[in-house]
Design an enzyme around this catalytic site. Structure first.
Site, PDB file in Angstrom:
ATOM      1  N   LYS A 179       0.849  -1.171   0.000  1.00  0.00           N
ATOM      2  CA  LYS A 179       0.000   0.000   0.000  1.00  0.00           C
ATOM      3  C   LYS A 179       0.891   1.230   0.000  1.00  0.00           C
ATOM      4  CE  LYS A 179      -1.150   2.509   2.863  1.00  0.00           C
ATOM      5  NZ  LYS A 179      -0.693   3.929   3.167  1.00  0.00           N
ATOM      6  N   THR A 190       3.923   6.896   3.022  1.00  0.00           N
ATOM      7  CA  THR A 190       3.683   5.753   3.937  1.00  0.00           C
ATOM      8  C   THR A 190       3.406   4.607   2.992  1.00  0.00           C
ATOM      9  OG1 THR A 190       2.952   7.233   5.511  1.00  0.00           O
ATOM     10  CG2 THR A 190       1.995   5.052   5.611  1.00  0.00           C
ATOM     11  N   GLU A 276      -1.326  10.225  -4.567  1.00  0.00           N
ATOM     12  CA  GLU A 276      -2.530  10.984  -4.221  1.00  0.00           C
ATOM     13  C   GLU A 276      -2.831  12.051  -5.272  1.00  0.00           C
ATOM     14  OE1 GLU A 276      -2.392  10.407   0.611  1.00  0.00           O
ATOM     15  OE2 GLU A 276      -1.453  12.172  -0.267  1.00  0.00           O
ATOM     16  N   ASN A 402      -4.863  16.027   1.097  1.00  0.00           N
ATOM     17  CA  ASN A 402      -4.025  16.248   2.268  1.00  0.00           C
ATOM     18  C   ASN A 402      -4.402  17.449   3.104  1.00  0.00           C
ATOM     19  OD1 ASN A 402      -1.677  14.215   2.397  1.00  0.00           O
ATOM     20  ND2 ASN A 402      -1.880  14.684   0.218  1.00  0.00           N
ATOM     21  N   SER A 407      -9.503  14.589   9.058  1.00  0.00           N
ATOM     22  CA  SER A 407     -10.944  14.681   9.320  1.00  0.00           C
ATOM     23  C   SER A 407     -11.682  13.437   8.869  1.00  0.00           C
ATOM     24  CB  SER A 407     -11.525  15.911   8.627  1.00  0.00           C
ATOM     25  OG  SER A 407     -11.373  15.829   7.239  1.00  0.00           O
TER      26      SER A 407
END
Length: 407
Positions: A179, A190, A276, A402, A407
């Site tokens: 991942k 990450t 992303e 990001n 949240s």
């Protein structure tokens, strides 16, 4: 070597499971188990970040101790990073809970976490999840795929692969899942990767194969220039293929290392292409270098350049940004010898020769750069060495993800 369907459950003796423990997410699975019927020799590589998450410290101790492992417990949502002694204690509690649920030795249980930094783990939810994982583990391919989905955070798809090779008269399988989408940068990025194999292999050979290959695969990708606190690659070998033991620097070792490279490179590229907000995998090849290190430094500098990445997002052949990124890389080269090319499934075009622009069609360049996989080639014409790095374009989507990640 043959690529087959599957991931971490493809190799003999390995099982997997996934469950929704509610650690952070309310509407999806967030825990995964990898289990081996027999204890495994382990190898690992970990983040270069000085700030290391508790699971990184735990796993490194397990790998370096030489103790054999039978299980990996992974959660998404919370990274268990910057959590002090309490966070490290949760790794121990996780191992003990897994040992109880699976009937194995706690000393060798490996753990992995990914998600928000600084939050403490809801350990009771984690323990309850472990019980469900133990009850649901299976050797089927789908269980491996579901485990790969459970460890995702901002990833848009699961990442898994499996290959087979012949060692003597035995078939050896290597399977993996990974991942990664953000906080990805060379130096063990990450990013989490878990690889399983049924090969009978010495621990020295296992660790060497992984350590030697990481530098050409996971350490050659970047999404955003941020090296994570949690980056981990774990490789488990249970020996159930019953091949003659593979030893370091033998022909069988080279064959195993080549297959492992295919697995690692595939997973690394999938991570880079799933950055992303990304719309394209951006590959950079530097050729004609005098040394491999020179080629690596330049390739990384190009793939990490935000200006270059935004140009790729805009399908703009702004080659001056590439030459600029090469120039500040720290590697010495003659800019007046550099040739630059763009290519994709739409074709190949030269945009620079000996450091200056050549006549080319802007329309054709835009077509080439509009594909989901785009490659830039830089020939510095100094030697025969080359290196490849992978990244992605940089879009407004990266900021959207990001800006409110917690949240």
């Amino acid at each position: 070597m043959k690529i087959i369907k599957g991931g971490v459950t493809a190799a003999k003796g390995f099982e997997a499971a996934s469950t929704a423990a509610g650690i952070k997410y309310k509407d999806r699975t967030d825990m995964a188990l990898i289990y081996s019927k027999k204890p495994c020799k382990t190898a690992g590589t970990f983040t270069a970040n000085v700030v290391k998450a508790a699971p990184v410290k735990w796993d490194r101790n397990v790998v370096e101790s030489g103790v054999k492992s039978q299980a990996v417990i992974v959660n998404s949502g919370i990274a268990n990073a910057c959590t002090g002694e309490e966070g490290y204690g949760y790794c121990k509690e996780t191992a003990e809970a897994a040992a109880k649920a699976l009937g194995i030795d706690a000393e060798g249980v490996l753990v992995g976490s990914t998600g928000v930094i600084g939050m403490q783990m809801p350990i009771e939810k984690l323990k309850n999840g472990i019980v469900k994982l133990a009850e649901g583990k299976s050797k089927d391919i789908e269980s491996g795929t579901l485990a790969a989905k459970a460890i995702m955070t901002t990833d848009t798809y699961e990442k898994e692969i499996a290959v087979t090779i012949e060692v003597g008269d035995r078939t050896v399988t290597i399977g993996g899942m990974a991942k990664g989408s953000g906080m990805i940068h060379p130096n063990m990025c990450t990013m989490l990767s878990f690889i399983t194999t049924d090969a009978a292999i010495s621990k020295k050979a296992l660790q060497a194969a992984l350590s030697e290959d990481v530098n050409d695969t996971y350490n050659m990708i970047s999404v955003d220039g941020d090296t994570s606190t949690n980056d981990t690659v774990l490789l488990l070998a249970n020996g159930m293929a019953k091949n003659e033991k593979i030893k370091y620097d033998t022909e069988d070792y080279k064959k195993f290392a080549e297959a492992l490279h295919v697995v690692n490179e595939y997973l690394a590229k999938k991570i880079a292409g799933d950055g992303e907000g990304a719309t394209a995998l951006f590959e950079v090849q530097v050729m004609g270098a005098s040394t491999k290190e020179q080629a690596k430094i330049i390739a990384k500098s190009i793939v990490c350049s935000n200006l270059t990445k935004t140009a790729i997002a805009g399908h703009d052949a702004n080659w001056g940004r590439i030459l600029c990124a090469m120039g500040y890389s720290g590697a010495e080269f003659d800019p007046e010898k550099v040739d630059l090319f763009f290519e994709s499934k739409a074709g190949k075009i030269q945009i620079c020769e000996n450091g200056t622009a050549v006549a080319y069609s802007e329309e054709k360049a835009t077509e080439i750069l509009s594909q989901p996989e785009v490659k830039a080639v830089a020939d510095i014409k100094e030697g025969s060495e080359k290196a490849t790095a992978w990244g992605c374009d940089l879009t407004h989507g990266y900021i959207d993800i990001n800006a409110d990640y917690r949240s």
